[in-house]
Enzyme design. Structure first.
Site, short mmCIF file in Angstrom:
data_model
loop_
_atom_site.label_atom_id
_atom_site.label_comp_id
_atom_site.label_asym_id
_atom_site.label_seq_id
_atom_site.Cartn_x
_atom_site.Cartn_y
_atom_site.Cartn_z
N PRO A 1 -5.90 -7.64 1.80
CA PRO A 1 -5.43 -7.09 2.73
C PRO A 1 -6.42 -6.34 3.76
O PRO A 1 -6.16 -6.19 4.89
CB PRO A 1 -4.60 -6.29 2.33
CG PRO A 1 -5.05 -5.67 0.93
CD PRO A 1 -5.82 -6.98 0.48
N ASP A 4 0.21 -2.54 8.77
CA ASP A 4 -0.73 -3.58 9.00
C ASP A 4 -1.39 -3.35 10.37
O ASP A 4 -0.98 -2.82 11.37
CB ASP A 4 0.07 -4.78 8.85
CG ASP A 4 -0.12 -5.50 7.44
OD1 ASP A 4 -1.19 -5.89 7.29
OD2 ASP A 4 0.91 -5.35 6.77
N ARG A 52 -4.10 5.86 10.80
CA ARG A 52 -2.97 4.80 11.08
C ARG A 52 -2.03 5.96 12.08
O ARG A 52 -2.73 7.14 12.31
CB ARG A 52 -1.95 4.91 9.86
CG ARG A 52 -2.67 3.47 9.11
CD ARG A 52 -1.35 3.52 8.02
NE ARG A 52 0.04 3.53 8.38
CZ ARG A 52 0.96 3.48 7.64
NH1 ARG A 52 0.72 3.40 6.23
NH2 ARG A 52 2.31 3.60 7.96
N TYR A 106 -8.29 2.29 1.23
CA TYR A 106 -8.33 1.33 0.04
C TYR A 106 -9.46 1.85 -1.01
O TYR A 106 -10.39 1.90 -0.49
CB TYR A 106 -8.65 -0.15 0.74
CG TYR A 106 -7.70 -0.74 1.54
CD1 TYR A 106 -6.76 -1.48 0.82
CD2 TYR A 106 -7.61 -0.52 2.91
CE1 TYR A 106 -5.47 -2.15 1.48
CE2 TYR A 106 -6.65 -1.12 3.65
CZ TYR A 106 -5.62 -2.01 2.65
OH TYR A 106 -4.80 -2.55 3.61
#
Lengths: 676, 676
Positions: A368, A58, A285, A293
């Site tokens: 998200p 996240d 990340r 996504y």
């Protein structure tokens, strides 16, 4: 031998249901109060046998990181996380090939000293667990796997401070029930288990709390219960609160992978709109991983459940290849995948009689991709639990708890509205030309993206007027004087700015001084302390603080440090040569041998001059007093003479202990210092 | 039953004698080589039963912190340490009272991205021990308490690479011998034990390495021995090396204390000259502690030992009170104290046949007030051990080891000379007026202080020409072209500057890329890569690197990553839009899917433009190649066409393995990217 499961009964002050981000933030906040008063009993339960989550990564937004700093969590987390830095926008060119049309900063320059970054949720939870153990001296531990199965509130006792009006029944689960499910199937292959989690997997075994047995039932009499039990919240459903909103029909797949691609922005956050194959968002990340996504071709039908098992990683990768064309795309290591369709819903109520609260995904769900889920969830309980802590330690009235819903529900609604607009722009097909009304204009998309970024940073939140926010002339017993700090908006978070610590000249962020310990802060912008008239005003303000009737003298329990409930921090506008720290009144502004209370808004040796007064819009001569809540939000902006307003502000909700510290004088401390 | 102590025999590659800062740095440097080649056997012994030191706090200089960064040690240490920030100078006023006459920055602005700071030596040693354990995978552990008692070198085998020509006899000590001594007495009271050290004290017990017994003797056949055994070095004395220099007659007391004082700069570093009572230096430390160096009235007589037992804390505090007058001074908590008189000595030789080395205090002693002891000691073995590591792993010739003495001995001499001048200025009585020739001019003192600060930062070190430093036209097989990088002085450390990582736009310090792993770096300042002519030069340079005869192809052992011995880092002068990272030749400059090799000297979103090319004095069109040693010092500045010089430079001392990686081509990597 006892027949059937054992049944026990107990009581506690707070029971937190769910140990995800919202629940852990609640536990971390309350740890501070448990540290101060070890008789407080705070428990946190979770139905999963371990904290291990698969793949959940996240974004951490600016405001979340600022809050982490005040909980001692930011430095390590930022060091581990990946700073997203840049967003590249890709759109179809005249040949229908994607092409970079823009690069914009991921964090708008100037909105925070922190930048948005990404870190695996398992690591964030690990830092929380460590911090909870440290601050609470291991008094608060997550109890797993434990499930609530009955919840009752005796409303007649809701306003009785000493009552335990919530009855909640817990069941200690069997090993076979507690394994996390994924797509309706048990975890079956390495795909679902992130290889980032080897350290975590060591903890990943079934172990009930000591002395407990499977199927045992415990009836807990609690003062307060906080439901942080996720989108399918049992607490919310038991309370009968409704989620209001809708689902879109777009379906998205998610990959956490080390990519093999010649796409030139594979390490940037990207928003890619292809001509006909859908959209991709890239979130780079930590450790070489990239999250994708990927919009899928399939659509959900309104009112029907989507069969998620139809979506395999291969389906997601195939669609990604189409969108990335003409760039090559493949996956050299796949860590995790999932698929979802976007729902945007929010509950109308956040609490039952301010005795049972819900927070996080239990109150709001959304897409998200704007990285809001974990952030908003944590900020919910960050907002709730300092208030709860003050009530539990007898320092504040229960009335303060009403501001949890009044502050967080409107924000959740605004978030849903934002997400509604944003996700439609992102999932929509790009307009082929200006006449293409069914398509999404890429200019409109960029504009929404930039606006959304400010919103998503969390720094734009401005809480409405209430007893704890003195804004305008309603809702609060006092009014602020906004003209004293033209760029500080009451209700927003107090923005950090560099000042210089008087004692040794080190540049310090004001935000670093706002450690979350339940104390309000009076930031005394003392103005030009080298001026006699102004120094007289400062001395008068200090004399008030030291007097028997000041908010410090009245509301600080005897035996505690005078900073414990309301702390004073002084920032003058002089150089360190124009005034000496010993010129400031002792003990209120300059407690004996405490070299961390006086700051100067002046040039530093290595990090320049941050011009804090100008930044805040405060007059360098006259200064002002900024009241900051324990969570770092600006409560009021007052003049140095407004000590009656301080009395009235705190008088609304603070509880004066029978034994308060009272007036403080330190007559030995009268040495006059040199003036350079 | 065996009569008398057991005797065993063993062999190892390196034996380090002494686990203070110099020894721990040696072990940490060699850990990296042990990680790469676990067959290497490196041992470190110490005669103390524990690492616990009393009170030793030390300044960490800029260059030391830069080196720590390249060993992964800086971030945590800086977070714990106290940044000294400001130096205040106090001198007698017309009434003979001390008065602040100046404030200057402790670290000269602009000389390093790190600032001088102070941390308890015990904490620094703790970080080293943790890092050694991690990097060496616990292969290197400090063996205690162990004492060397015989040392022999078979000089006939000194140049035989495979020989173990050093014979050193070790004795495993009894518990009663291994307790640290202080002032000639056993530790007797809490005064001598810092209460900062509770964590450390847990380790503080007598425990011989497994399987060893007290009084056991081990004969070790070592390839190399490094004596890091302090000012009274047994290794140095056994080798018969002399310390050359002198003692001053000034005696100083040292207090580590939490002071109770109204002195306004008690949290600044201060140099205080009183009229008649001597001088004080204040070094503010972590956790509220302050170190006071207090000049005492007593004088030492040349050639006679001072009776240190005559100096009590009370004597030191009494003198401090006189110097601080008219400010109050007392000690609210005393952690530690000592007294010393200043000696300034250096050995003429740093090694015996480049088989037995001495380092740190074993080579040089001086006054502690400039904070040079620990820094210089660590930088000695930082210099030695990458060379030793390359020799031990078969990558470099033994000849490279000669540069240890040729680089460090002149620096030690310069340090002694500096300290000689500085300590006399500091200990001297301030001049009463310009006619007072016996007194010290306070202007001269300030000037020396500022100059000294630059020297003391460690950033000014410039190693002389040698096979590993291509400077001028002597000593090295090649010459640099200094005009290509006007502000880079060959022989100094490569100064870090912010650049922007091409792959995602993140501002990165070039210094962060110089992780100490034994690799040389070719920093390719690629110039204007958007220009065809310049790109042709870049491609030609890259083609050389990929060819079978390049220094990379020849000197990197087969099976290792092409970065292992010589790593290429590219910094272009374009924006991230003018060129794409895929425009750079693969695989030499842009290895497949390696997003951390290409950097841009351009504007960043949040941290501005560091103008690295301009800072280094490099032409933004043409660029150049900077060769950086594994320890971060600039070895050569060359043109992109100077590939023959690269061959000649590395040809002087590198060993070509029988099996080298050879040419590298990656023919799949031919995708042409878009140009914005």
């Amino acid at each position: 031998m006892v027949q059937g499961p054992r049944h026990i009964e107990s009581s506690c002050d707070v029971l937190i249901v769910g140990a995800g981000p919202a629940g852990l933030m609640a536990a971390r906040m309350l740890s501070e109060f448990v540290r101060q008063d070890p008789s407080l009993k705070v428990r946190i339960i979770d139905k999963r046998s371990t904290k291990v989550y698969n793949g959940q990564a996240d974004g951490l937004q600016c405001r979340t990181l600022e809050s982490f700093k005040n909980l001692g969590l930011a430095d390590q987390i930022v060091a581990e996380a990946n700073d997203m830095c840049t967003i590249a926008l890709y759109n179809p060119d005249e040949n229908g090939h994607i092409r970079r049309t823009d690069r914009i900063p991921d964090t708008l320059p100037g909105i925070s000293r922190y930048h948005q970054c990404v870190l695996h949720q398992g690591r964030i939870e690990r830092h929380f667990l460590d911090s909870i153990a440290e601050v609470s001296d291991t008094r608060i531990k997550v109890e797993r796997p434990v499930q609530p199965q009955k919840l009752e509130l005796d409303e007649s006792k809701a306003e009785d401070n000493s009552a335990y009006p919530v009855k909640i029944e817990l069941r200690y689960m069997r090993e076979d029930e507690s394994v996390p499910l994924q797509f309706g199937h048990k975890v079956e292959n390495g795909l679902f288990r992130s290889n980032l989690q080897t350290q975590e997997e060591e903890d990943s075994h079934y172990a009930l709390p000591e002395g407990m047995e499977p199927d045992m039932v415990e009836t807990v009499h609690a003062k307060y219960v906080i439901g942080c039990d996720g989108g399918h919240s049992w607490v919310r459903r038991t309370l009968g609160f409704n989620m209001i909103g809708e689902q879109t029909d777009y379906i998205w797949g998610v990959l956490d992978a080390v990519p093999a691609s010649n796409f030139p922005d594979i390490r940037s956050r990207c928003a890619i709109h292809s001509a006909d194959s859908g959209s991709i968002m890239i979130i780079p990340r930590e450790d070489g991983l990239v999250r994708f996504y990927v919009q899928l071709q399939a659509r959900a039908k309104q009112g029907e459940r989507v069969d998620r098992t139809a979506f395999t990683p291969e389906v997601v990768i195939e669609n990604a290849k189409k969108i990335f064309h003409p760039y090559s795309f493949d996956v050299s290591r796949l860590d995790w995948f999932t698929a979802y369709h976007i729902g945007q819903r929010v509950t109308d109520k956040f609490s039952k009689n301010e005795r049972i609260f819900i927070a996080g995904d239990a109150c709001h769900t959304h897409s998200p991709k704007a990285g809001q889920g974990m952030n908003t969830s944590m900020m919910d309980t960050y907002n709730l639990c300092w208030k709860l802590g003050l009530v539990l330690t007898g320092r504040a009235e229960r009335s303060i708890l009403k501001t949890y819903e009044s502050e967080r529900q409107p924000f959740a609604q605004a978030l849903i509205d934002f997400d509604h607009q944003f996700s439609r722009l992102f999932s929509g097909r790009p307009a082929k030309d200006v006449a293409d009304e069914m398509g999404v204009s890429m200019d409109a998309f960029k504009e929404a993206f930039v606006k959304g970024n400010k919103f998503a940073s969390g720094t734009a939140i401005c809480y409405d007027a209430s007893p704890i926010v003195a804004k305008g002339d309603k809702g609060c017993a006092i009014t602020s004087t906004p003209s004293l700090a033209k760029n500080i908006e009451v209700g927003t978070r107090f923005e950090s700015r560099q000042v210089v610590r008087h004692s040794e000249g080190l540049p310090i962020e004001l935000g670093d001084l706002l450690y979350m310990n339940g104390a309000f802060r009076l930031i005394l912008f003392a103005g030009n302390a080298a001026d006699c008239t102004q120094m007289a005003r400062i001395q008068k303000f200090a004399a008030y603080l030291d007097s028997a009737n000041s908010v410090i003298s009245k509301y600080t329990p005897a035996g505690q440090h005078r900073n414990a409930t309301i702390e004073t921090i002084t920032v003058h506008s002089n150089t360190r040569e124009e005034v000496e720290m010993h010129d400031f009144p002792a003990p209120s502004l300059f407690p004996k041998y405490d070299y961390d209370k006086i700051y100067a808004d002046c040039e530093s040796w290595h990090k320049g001059h941050a011009h804090a007064y100008d930044h805040y819009g405060i007059d360098r001569q006259k200064g002002c007093v900024v009241v900051v809540r324990p969570d770092g939000y600006v409560a009021a902006v007052l003049d140095l003479e407004d000590t009656d307003k301080l009395d009235a502000y705190f008088g609304q909700f603070m509880v004066a202990p029978k034994n308060a510290v009272g007036a403080n004088q330190d007559p030995d401390w009268t040495f006059k210092t040199q003036r350079a």
